[in-house]
Design a protein around this motif. Sequence first.
Motif, PDB file in Angstrom:
ATOM      1  N   VAL A 194      -9.862  10.670   0.245  1.00  0.00           N
ATOM      2  CA  VAL A 194      -8.954   9.560   0.216  1.00  0.00           C
ATOM      3  C   VAL A 194      -7.703   9.755  -0.647  1.00  0.00           C
ATOM      4  O   VAL A 194      -6.588   9.490  -0.495  1.00  0.00           O
ATOM      5  N   GLY A 195      -7.984   9.974  -1.965  1.00  0.00           N
ATOM      6  CA  GLY A 195      -6.992  10.178  -2.991  1.00  0.00           C
ATOM      7  C   GLY A 195      -6.288  11.255  -2.856  1.00  0.00           C
ATOM      8  O   GLY A 195      -4.959  11.113  -2.887  1.00  0.00           O
ATOM      9  N   LEU A 196      -6.838  12.603  -2.373  1.00  0.00           N
ATOM     10  CA  LEU A 196      -5.958  13.528  -1.979  1.00  0.00           C
ATOM     11  C   LEU A 196      -4.996  13.310  -0.697  1.00  0.00           C
ATOM     12  O   LEU A 196      -3.947  13.673  -0.917  1.00  0.00           O
ATOM     13  N   THR A 197      -5.610  12.806   0.382  1.00  0.00           N
ATOM     14  CA  THR A 197      -4.620  12.714   1.538  1.00  0.00           C
ATOM     15  C   THR A 197      -3.816  11.572   1.282  1.00  0.00           C
ATOM     16  O   THR A 197      -2.590  11.749   1.715  1.00  0.00           O
ATOM     17  N   GLY A 198      -3.947  10.644   0.194  1.00  0.00           N
ATOM     18  CA  GLY A 198      -2.976   9.431  -0.117  1.00  0.00           C
ATOM     19  C   GLY A 198      -1.702  10.281  -0.793  1.00  0.00           C
ATOM     20  O   GLY A 198      -0.831   9.853  -0.546  1.00  0.00           O
ATOM     21  N   VAL A 199      -2.090  11.135  -1.644  1.00  0.00           N
ATOM     22  CA  VAL A 199      -1.023  11.845  -2.241  1.00  0.00           C
ATOM     23  C   VAL A 199      -0.303  12.609  -1.323  1.00  0.00           C
ATOM     24  O   VAL A 199       1.028  12.697  -1.451  1.00  0.00           O
ATOM     25  N   ILE A 200      -0.812  13.194  -0.276  1.00  0.00           N
ATOM     26  CA  ILE A 200       0.050  13.948   0.712  1.00  0.00           C
ATOM     27  C   ILE A 200       0.705  13.221   1.554  1.00  0.00           C
ATOM     28  O   ILE A 200       2.039  13.509   1.772  1.00  0.00           O
ATOM     29  N   ASN A 201       0.195  12.092   1.531  1.00  0.00           N
ATOM     30  CA  ASN A 201       1.049  10.978   2.475  1.00  0.00           C
ATOM     31  C   ASN A 201       2.435  10.442   1.855  1.00  0.00           C
ATOM     32  O   ASN A 201       3.440  10.045   2.363  1.00  0.00           O
TER      33      ASN A 201
ATOM     34  N   LEU B 204       6.517   7.803  -4.272  1.00  0.00           N
ATOM     35  CA  LEU B 204       6.264   8.787  -5.185  1.00  0.00           C
ATOM     36  C   LEU B 204       5.490   8.361  -6.273  1.00  0.00           C
ATOM     37  O   LEU B 204       4.512   9.237  -6.920  1.00  0.00           O
ATOM     38  N   PHE B 205       5.578   7.197  -6.975  1.00  0.00           N
ATOM     39  CA  PHE B 205       4.987   6.609  -7.951  1.00  0.00           C
ATOM     40  C   PHE B 205       3.490   6.364  -7.791  1.00  0.00           C
ATOM     41  O   PHE B 205       2.595   6.774  -8.369  1.00  0.00           O
ATOM     42  N   LEU B 206       3.129   5.904  -6.557  1.00  0.00           N
ATOM     43  CA  LEU B 206       1.719   6.010  -6.216  1.00  0.00           C
ATOM     44  C   LEU B 206       1.243   7.293  -5.823  1.00  0.00           C
ATOM     45  O   LEU B 206      -0.011   7.301  -6.147  1.00  0.00           O
ATOM     46  N   GLY B 207       1.858   8.272  -5.536  1.00  0.00           N
ATOM     47  CA  GLY B 207       1.480   9.487  -5.520  1.00  0.00           C
ATOM     48  C   GLY B 207       0.933  10.034  -6.841  1.00  0.00           C
ATOM     49  O   GLY B 207      -0.060  10.661  -6.808  1.00  0.00           O
ATOM     50  N   ILE B 208       1.793   9.750  -7.891  1.00  0.00           N
ATOM     51  CA  ILE B 208       1.488  10.342  -9.059  1.00  0.00           C
ATOM     52  C   ILE B 208      -0.036   9.447  -9.563  1.00  0.00           C
ATOM     53  O   ILE B 208      -0.957   9.803 -10.100  1.00  0.00           O
ATOM     54  N   MET B 209      -0.049   8.323  -9.179  1.00  0.00           N
ATOM     55  CA  MET B 209      -1.116   7.387  -9.525  1.00  0.00           C
ATOM     56  C   MET B 209      -2.462   8.050  -8.747  1.00  0.00           C
ATOM     57  O   MET B 209      -3.545   8.192  -9.058  1.00  0.00           O
TER      58      MET B 209
ATOM     59  N   HIS C 170       0.607  -1.186   0.086  1.00  0.00           N
ATOM     60  CA  HIS C 170       0.001  -0.027   0.044  1.00  0.00           C
ATOM     61  C   HIS C 170       0.850   1.271   0.111  1.00  0.00           C
ATOM     62  O   HIS C 170       0.280   2.279  -0.513  1.00  0.00           O
ATOM     63  N   VAL C 171       1.908   1.181   0.612  1.00  0.00           N
ATOM     64  CA  VAL C 171       2.958   2.404   0.860  1.00  0.00           C
ATOM     65  C   VAL C 171       3.693   2.457  -0.284  1.00  0.00           C
ATOM     66  O   VAL C 171       3.893   3.646  -0.804  1.00  0.00           O
ATOM     67  N   ASP C 172       4.693   1.475  -0.718  1.00  0.00           N
ATOM     68  CA  ASP C 172       5.562   1.807  -1.617  1.00  0.00           C
ATOM     69  C   ASP C 172       5.748   0.464  -2.670  1.00  0.00           C
ATOM     70  O   ASP C 172       7.004   0.663  -3.491  1.00  0.00           O
ATOM     71  N   LEU C 173       4.904  -0.268  -2.546  1.00  0.00           N
ATOM     72  CA  LEU C 173       5.003  -1.241  -3.682  1.00  0.00           C
ATOM     73  C   LEU C 173       6.421  -2.089  -3.471  1.00  0.00           C
ATOM     74  O   LEU C 173       7.030  -2.648  -4.613  1.00  0.00           O
ATOM     75  N   TYR C 174       7.033  -2.111  -2.265  1.00  0.00           N
ATOM     76  CA  TYR C 174       8.335  -2.577  -1.843  1.00  0.00           C
ATOM     77  C   TYR C 174       9.329  -2.069  -2.773  1.00  0.00           C
ATOM     78  O   TYR C 174      10.427  -2.672  -3.146  1.00  0.00           O
ATOM     79  N   ALA C 175       9.292  -0.832  -3.300  1.00  0.00           N
ATOM     80  CA  ALA C 175      10.345  -0.117  -3.922  1.00  0.00           C
ATOM     81  C   ALA C 175      10.707   1.218  -3.273  1.00  0.00           C
ATOM     82  O   ALA C 175      11.366   2.044  -4.078  1.00  0.00           O
ATOM     83  N   GLY C 176      10.488   1.088  -2.069  1.00  0.00           N
ATOM     84  CA  GLY C 176      11.008   2.215  -1.133  1.00  0.00           C
ATOM     85  C   GLY C 176      10.391   3.792  -1.700  1.00  0.00           C
ATOM     86  O   GLY C 176       9.295   3.466  -2.039  1.00  0.00           O
ATOM     87  N   LEU C 177      11.264   4.872  -1.590  1.00  0.00           N
ATOM     88  CA  LEU C 177      10.699   5.953  -1.987  1.00  0.00           C
ATOM     89  C   LEU C 177      10.267   6.143  -3.411  1.00  0.00           C
ATOM     90  O   LEU C 177       9.199   6.824  -3.570  1.00  0.00           O
TER      91      LEU C 177
END
Length: 381
Positions: A205-212, A145-150, A134-141
């Motif tokens: 949820v989408g916007l707070t997810g981007v901030i997180n 950031l990729f999930l933030g773009i999504m 949920h946080v980083d797809l096992y890919a770290g930062l």
Amino acid sequence: MKAKSIRNWYLVHKWSSLICTAFMLLLCITGLPLIFHHEIEHLTGDHPEPVEVAEDAPRITLDGILETAMKRVPGDVPIFMIFDDEEPIVYMRTAASPTEAEDIRSNAYDARTGDHLPAPPFDEGFMWVMFKLHVDLYAGLPGTLFLGIMGLLLVASIVSGVVVYAPFMRKLDFGTVRADRSARVKWLDLHNMVGIVTLAWLFVVGLTGVINTLATPIIKLWQFNEMSALIEPYKGAPPPENLTSIDDALRIAREAAPGTEPSFIAFPGTDFSSPFHYAFFMQGNTPLSSRLVEPVLIDAGTGELTVKAELPWYVTTLLISQPLHFGDYGGLPLKIIWGILDIAGIVILGSGLYLWIGRRRSTLESRLRELEQGADAAVTA
């Protein structure tokens, strides 16, 4: 609205949805157990369980807990002391050095007695897998950031979806599902109806997810700007060799921030403090104030108050966004509502994926015309 404008908004909705749908579906699926992580950990026995203690039983000090914890991990240094919001539990996070905090060990202790509380490693098991996906797809930062773009694409999809479908949906009664039409039309109506019902939640949820996803850059910015200015008087000074009592430092922190209790303590040399300070992050006792921590820096060598700092707006925004993202403000009832809305989000994303996979080969203009005609037909039927 002009046809060209509708066409542009339709293209935004189409491509933003297509690019982010699979990842958002993954985030909704992994987010569902994370909403109830506390309850799941209790049911599975993965949460430390303090035993009952008599009211008049002697209580251990924080210094005593620290001493007990460090004997359990010889060679480590303390990184964080974290206080459970709901139970008398203190988590000690340790590592080989403050600068090697990626390899952290965590142990739980009864806050009243100092007894070690058995618990599985926090970085193993089902909930950890869900968290990492949920946080980083096992890919770290980079993964974060990729999930933030999504997440930004999801917000764009929501806004463009409202712009495109609102004029057409005015011609249908709210909640209409044309059951007498093809399976594709029924799924389209279901997709639109559930989407409108959960619109505000998905947007939040989408916007707070981007901030997180920006948590690491935000903390680094805070360290570079505010923290650097606070420790400027210590520039060139050696770090203290002997650290003062945590209990004495906590007493000073409580005096500096009346009516608060520590959420966590960062030890000298960590990312959340400085080489010279204990950083006490103090929280209130209301649903909102318990999330808006106040940093209090105590000189770790002398035990004197250095400063009670004010968090900048961008850190405050982050702290508000984190619990709002998981519905962690109002106890179990709000979590249940968040869970139901999360399932609705899965329906929206799944139906959108189905509609794309089962699409017919047709031009953009014919699809828009079909949508409008379908709405007109429903009105005259």
